[in-house]
Design a protein around this motif. Structure first.
Motif, mmCIF file in Angstrom:
data_model
loop_
_atom_site.group_PDB
_atom_site.id
_atom_site.type_symbol
_atom_site.label_atom_id
_atom_site.label_comp_id
_atom_site.label_asym_id
_atom_site.label_seq_id
_atom_site.Cartn_x
_atom_site.Cartn_y
_atom_site.Cartn_z
ATOM 1 N N GLU A 1 0.922 -1.242 -0.051
ATOM 2 C CA GLU A 1 -0.028 -0.214 0.103
ATOM 3 C C GLU A 1 0.904 1.327 0.243
ATOM 4 O O GLU A 1 1.806 1.428 0.683
ATOM 5 N N ILE A 2 0.782 2.063 -0.744
ATOM 6 C CA ILE A 2 1.192 3.475 -0.814
ATOM 7 C C ILE A 2 0.424 4.350 0.369
ATOM 8 O O ILE A 2 -0.598 4.778 0.417
ATOM 9 N N ARG A 3 1.442 5.179 1.053
ATOM 10 C CA ARG A 3 1.107 5.768 2.400
ATOM 11 C C ARG A 3 0.622 7.387 1.926
ATOM 12 O O ARG A 3 -0.059 7.756 2.770
ATOM 13 N N ASP A 4 1.368 7.758 0.971
ATOM 14 C CA ASP A 4 1.260 9.294 0.692
ATOM 15 C C ASP A 4 0.244 9.602 -0.156
ATOM 16 O O ASP A 4 0.124 8.785 -1.346
ATOM 17 N N GLU A 5 -0.645 10.448 0.147
ATOM 18 C CA GLU A 5 -1.801 10.877 -0.464
ATOM 19 C C GLU A 5 -1.342 11.649 -1.692
ATOM 20 O O GLU A 5 -1.920 11.405 -2.676
ATOM 21 N N HIS A 6 -0.290 12.456 -1.493
ATOM 22 C CA HIS A 6 0.085 13.264 -2.818
ATOM 23 C C HIS A 6 0.724 12.363 -4.045
ATOM 24 O O HIS A 6 0.199 12.023 -4.925
ATOM 25 N N ALA A 7 1.315 11.374 -3.589
ATOM 26 C CA ALA A 7 1.973 10.303 -4.458
ATOM 27 C C ALA A 7 0.929 9.365 -5.121
ATOM 28 O O ALA A 7 0.930 9.134 -6.414
ATOM 29 N N LYS A 8 -0.346 9.012 -4.417
ATOM 30 C CA LYS A 8 -1.498 8.448 -4.941
ATOM 31 C C LYS A 8 -2.124 9.014 -6.318
ATOM 32 O O LYS A 8 -2.786 8.322 -7.071
ATOM 33 N N LYS A 9 -1.976 10.374 -6.176
ATOM 34 C CA LYS A 9 -2.401 11.080 -7.470
ATOM 35 C C LYS A 9 -1.464 10.654 -8.888
ATOM 36 O O LYS A 9 -1.971 11.054 -9.836
ATOM 37 N N PHE A 10 -0.308 10.137 -8.595
ATOM 38 C CA PHE A 10 0.562 9.950 -9.502
ATOM 39 C C PHE A 10 0.785 8.395 -9.827
ATOM 40 O O PHE A 10 0.990 8.299 -10.979
ATOM 41 N N VAL A 11 0.821 7.772 -8.920
ATOM 42 C CA VAL A 11 1.026 6.330 -9.067
ATOM 43 C C VAL A 11 -0.050 5.540 -8.215
ATOM 44 O O VAL A 11 -0.394 5.911 -7.344
ATOM 45 N N THR A 12 0.371 4.086 -8.699
ATOM 46 C CA THR A 12 -0.496 3.350 -8.025
ATOM 47 C C THR A 12 0.414 1.956 -7.677
ATOM 48 O O THR A 12 1.355 1.771 -8.495
ATOM 49 N N ILE A 13 0.053 1.187 -6.779
ATOM 50 C CA ILE A 13 0.812 -0.290 -6.537
ATOM 51 C C ILE A 13 -0.124 -1.228 -6.636
ATOM 52 O O ILE A 13 -1.222 -1.167 -6.229
ATOM 53 N N ASP A 14 0.352 -2.144 -7.378
ATOM 54 C CA ASP A 14 -0.579 -3.587 -7.291
ATOM 55 C C ASP A 14 -0.423 -4.085 -5.827
ATOM 56 O O ASP A 14 0.758 -4.521 -5.448
ATOM 57 N N SER A 15 -1.439 -4.387 -5.293
ATOM 58 C CA SER A 15 -1.528 -4.705 -3.621
ATOM 59 C C SER A 15 -0.768 -6.031 -3.491
ATOM 60 O O SER A 15 -0.333 -6.287 -2.242
ATOM 61 N N SER A 16 -1.016 -6.959 -4.362
ATOM 62 C CA SER A 16 -0.343 -8.278 -4.467
ATOM 63 C C SER A 16 0.923 -8.496 -4.910
ATOM 64 O O SER A 16 1.710 -9.098 -4.384
ATOM 65 N N THR A 17 1.300 -7.804 -6.087
ATOM 66 C CA THR A 17 2.527 -7.962 -6.804
ATOM 67 C C THR A 17 3.539 -6.816 -6.385
ATOM 68 O O THR A 17 4.916 -7.372 -6.426
ATOM 69 N N GLY A 18 3.107 -5.738 -6.217
ATOM 70 C CA GLY A 18 4.015 -4.709 -5.754
ATOM 71 C C GLY A 18 4.520 -4.088 -6.822
ATOM 72 O O GLY A 18 5.549 -3.181 -6.741
ATOM 73 N N ALA A 19 4.160 -4.180 -7.992
ATOM 74 C CA ALA A 19 4.389 -3.488 -9.273
ATOM 75 C C ALA A 19 3.853 -1.949 -9.143
ATOM 76 O O ALA A 19 2.800 -1.910 -8.938
ATOM 77 N N ILE A 20 4.640 -1.270 -9.615
ATOM 78 C CA ILE A 20 4.315 0.440 -9.649
ATOM 79 C C ILE A 20 3.861 0.779 -10.935
ATOM 80 O O ILE A 20 4.600 0.664 -11.979
ATOM 81 N N ARG A 21 2.852 1.387 -11.307
ATOM 82 C CA ARG A 21 2.413 2.242 -12.630
ATOM 83 C C ARG A 21 1.972 3.466 -12.095
ATOM 84 O O ARG A 21 1.538 3.867 -11.142
ATOM 85 N N THR A 22 1.634 4.275 -13.292
ATOM 86 C CA THR A 22 1.374 5.487 -13.035
ATOM 87 C C THR A 22 -0.276 5.519 -13.128
ATOM 88 O O THR A 22 -0.717 4.863 -14.035
#
Ligand SMILES: [Ca+2]
Ligand SMILES: [Ca+2]
Ligand SMILES: [Ca+2]
Ligand SMILES: [Ca+2]
Length: 489
Positions: free
Chosen positions: A198-219
Motif C-alpha cells: 500500500e502507498i501511504r502518501d496521499e500526494h503520491a497516490k495522484k500519480f502512481v498506484t501499486i499492485d497490492s499483491s505483486t508490488g508493481a508500480i504504475r502511473t
C-alpha cells in the motif's frame, strides 16, 4: 472318606476384551447306588497374563499443536495395557528433545517453545515396557500449526525507478529497463504470509498506484518535469494473518521524472532596449540577449535569430550567444525595432529589441583626437600597444571606463587606462586591411561617448625601398642643361 480333584482348564484362548469374567457352576456327585451330588459356583476373572507384553490402545496417535505454546504444554496421552506397571519412553524422532513423556502416565508434553518456522512435523516412536522388559511400540504424529508471529519485511529499504514526463497514465515504472516491483517476504505460511502492499502518501497516490499483491508500480497521473523532478513516497506492507501484522519499516520509493523537450525556451525579458551612438561600424556589439529552456535536463542547443525589423541588414545576431552586432555602418539617427527569436530546435519564442541610434551629445566627454589612427603589422604574434585613448580636459580624479565595442578577438583596451593593444592573434591583411574600432567611454555620471580608432594592417612584405650600389658616383657635364640626367640610381 475319599476325595477327588476337579480341575477346570481353559478349552480355548480367552479374550479379555470380549468377556472379562465367567461364572461356572460345578457339580460333584458320588458313585453310590443312589448318587448324591452337590454344586458349587466358580467365578473366573480373566486378567492379563504377567508374561504378555504391554499393548497400546492405538498403533498410531495423531496430535496438532499450535506453535509458541509455553513449555510443558500437554500434547496427548498414550497408554498401553499391561498386568504390571508400564514405563513409557520416546525412543525415536525426538533427537532435539522438543518433547518429553511422563514415564508413568504416558502424557506427552512440549519441552521447548515449538516454532513452526523451524519444524512443521514430528514423527515420534513411543515405547511401553513392563517390569519383565517386554516392550511394545506406537507412533505419535505431531503437526505444528502456524501462528502469525512474523511481520513481513521489505527486501530493500530503497527502490528507485524512472518515468518519462510524457508517459501516459497506466505506464509501468521502470528500473534498469525492468518493471519496478517492491518486494517483501514473510516467514510464516498461508494467509499469515499473504502480503498486501500500500502507498501511504496521499500526494503520491495522484500519480502512481501499486499492485497490492505483486508490488508493481504504475502511473495513474501525468508527470511534468518542469513541476517536479522526483516523486518520493513510502510503501507499507502487511500480511493477511490474524492478527494482521504490518512491516516494521516501510520502503522508500524514489521515481525520477525524466525530462523531455516539451517546453519552449524563454527570453530573459519580453522586451530589450539598447542605444547605439554614431558613428558606429561593423561588429560593434549592441547588446546580448539571453534565453533559458525550462527543459533543463534535456540537452538542447538554443539558437537565436532576427525575425523581422532588419530589412536594411544593419544588424546581425550570433546564433549561439545572442550577441547583437552592427553588420554595416550606421550613420542615420533613427530607431529600429527587431523581433528576436530563440528556438530549442522544436519550440520557439520571441522578444523585442528596440535600438535607438543616437548622436553622442551632451556627454561632456571629448577626446584628444577626432579619429585615432594606428597601424599594426600583419602576422605579428607579439602583443603591441597601438594607441592610448585620452579624454580631453580630464580632471585629475575623474574616472572613465573604456570598453571596446568591436574587434574584441584581435584587440583589447585597458578598462581604466584606455590603452589599446593587440592580443597577439595575428592580423591578416588579405582578410581585413582596416579596422574601425569603436571605444565606448563612460564617465562617472554614466554618460557615454564613442572614440573611433582606425587601425591599418601593414603588409609584412611592405619593405621600405632601399638604394642599391651605394655610394653613387656621377660626373656632371658642364654644359648639362637644367633638368638633364646626371645618373640613374
Ligand atoms: Ca509463524
Ligand atoms: Ca506473517
Ligand atoms: Ca525546450
Ligand atoms: Ca520538459
Amino acid at each position: 472318606m475319599e476325595s477327588t480333584l476337579g480341575v477346570i482348564s481353559v478349552a480355548k484362548e480367552l479374550d479379555r476384551s470380549s468377556k472379562a469374567e465367567y461364572e461356572l457352576v460345578v457339580m460333584a456327585s458320588d458313585k453310590g447306588q443312589v448318587p448324591l451330588s452337590s454344586t458349587a459356583t466358580v467365578k473366573i476373572s480373566i486378567t492379563i497374563s504377567n508374561n504378555a507384553p504391554p499393548k497400546f490402545m492405538s498403533s498410531e496417535y495423531m496430535a496438532e499443536v499450535p506453535e509458541n505454546q509455553p513449555i510443558g504444554t500437554n500434547i496427548l496421552s498414550v497408554s498401553a495395557e499391561c498386568q504390571s506397571s508400564v514405563v513409557y519412553r520416546i525412543i525415536h524422532g525426538n533427537e532435539e528433545n522438543h518433547f518429553a513423556i511422563n514415564p508413568n502416565s504416558g502424557v506427552v508434553h512440549s519441552s521447548v517453545v515449538i516454532d513452526y518456522e523451524k519444524r512443521q512435523f514430528y514423527n515420534l516412536t513411543i515405547s511401553a515396557t513392563n517390569i519383565i522388559h517386554a516392550a511394545t511400540y506406537t507412533t505419535l504424529l505431531i503437526h505444528v500449526i502456524d501462528d502469525n508471529d512474523n511481520a513481513p519485511n521489505f527486501s530493500q529499504s530503497l527502490y528507485v525507478g524512472n518515468i518519462s514526463e510524457n508517459a501516459k497514465p497506466g505506464t509501468v515504472v521502470l528500473t534498469a529497463k525492468m518493471a519496478l516491483v517492491v518486494h517483501a517476504s514473510d516467514l510464516d505460511s498461508g494467509q499469515n504470509a499473504l502480503l498486501k502492499y500500500e502507498i501511504r502518501d496521499e500526494h503520491a497516490k495522484k500519480f502512481v498506484t501499486i499492485d497490492s499483491s505483486t508490488g508493481a508500480i504504475r502511473t495513474v497521473g501525468e508527470f511534468d518535469h518542469e513541476v517536479f523532478q522526483n516523486l518520493e513516497f513510502t510503501v507499507e506492507v502487511c500480511d493477511m494473518g490474524k492478527p494482521q501484522l504490518r512491516g516494521l519499516n516501510p520502503a522508500k520509493v524514489v521515481i525520477h521524472v525524466n525530462d523531455v523537450n516539451d517546453t519552449p525556451p524563454e527570453f530573459s525579458k519580453s522586451e530589450y532596449s539598447a542605444i547605439v551612438l554614431i558613428p558606429t561600424y561593423q561588429d560593434v556589439v549592441i547588446t546580448q540577449v539571453s534565453a533559458t529552456d525550462p527543459d533543463f535536463d534535456v540537452d538542447t542547443i538554443l539558437k537565436y535569430s532576427i525575425k523581422s525589423g532588419n530589412e536594411d541588414g544593419k544588424f546581425c545576431i550570433k546564433q549561439d550567444s545572442g550577441e547583437v552586432f552592427v553588420l554595416s555602418e550606421i550613420s542615420a539617427i533613427r530607431d529600429y525595432q527587431l523581433v528576436l527569436e530563440v528556438t530549442d530546435g522544436l519550440f520557439r519564442s520571441q522578444s523585442m529589441l528596440n535600438i535607438s541610434v543616437q548622436q553622442s551629445i551632451d556627454s561632456g566627454i571629448s577626446f584628444s583626437k577626432y579619429i585615432y589612427k594606428a597601424s599594426a603589422k600583419e602576422n605579428d604574434f607579439e602583443v603591441r600597444t597601438l594607441e592610448v585613448i585620452q579624454v580631453s580636459g580630464r580632471a585629475l580624479n575623474q574616472q572613465y571606463t573604456f570598453r571596446l565595442l568591436n574587434g574584441q578577438d584581435k584587440f583589447v583596451i585597458g578598462r581604466t587606462s584606455g590603452v589599446l593593444k593587440t592580443t597577439g592573434k595575428p592580423l591578416d591583411r588579405e582578410q581585413l586591411s582596416l579596422y574601425r574600432l569603436v571605444v565606448e567611454v563612460t564617465g562617472e555620471t554614466g554618460k557615454k561617448a564613442h572614440a573611433i580608432v582606425e587601425v591599418i594592417v601593414e603588409d609584412e612584405n611592405d619593405n621600405a625601398p632601399m638604394f642599391i650600389n651605394q655610394p653613387f658616383h656621377a660626373v656632371a657635364l658642364k654644359d648639362l642643361h637644367l633638368g638633364g640626367t646626371v645618373k640613374q640610381v
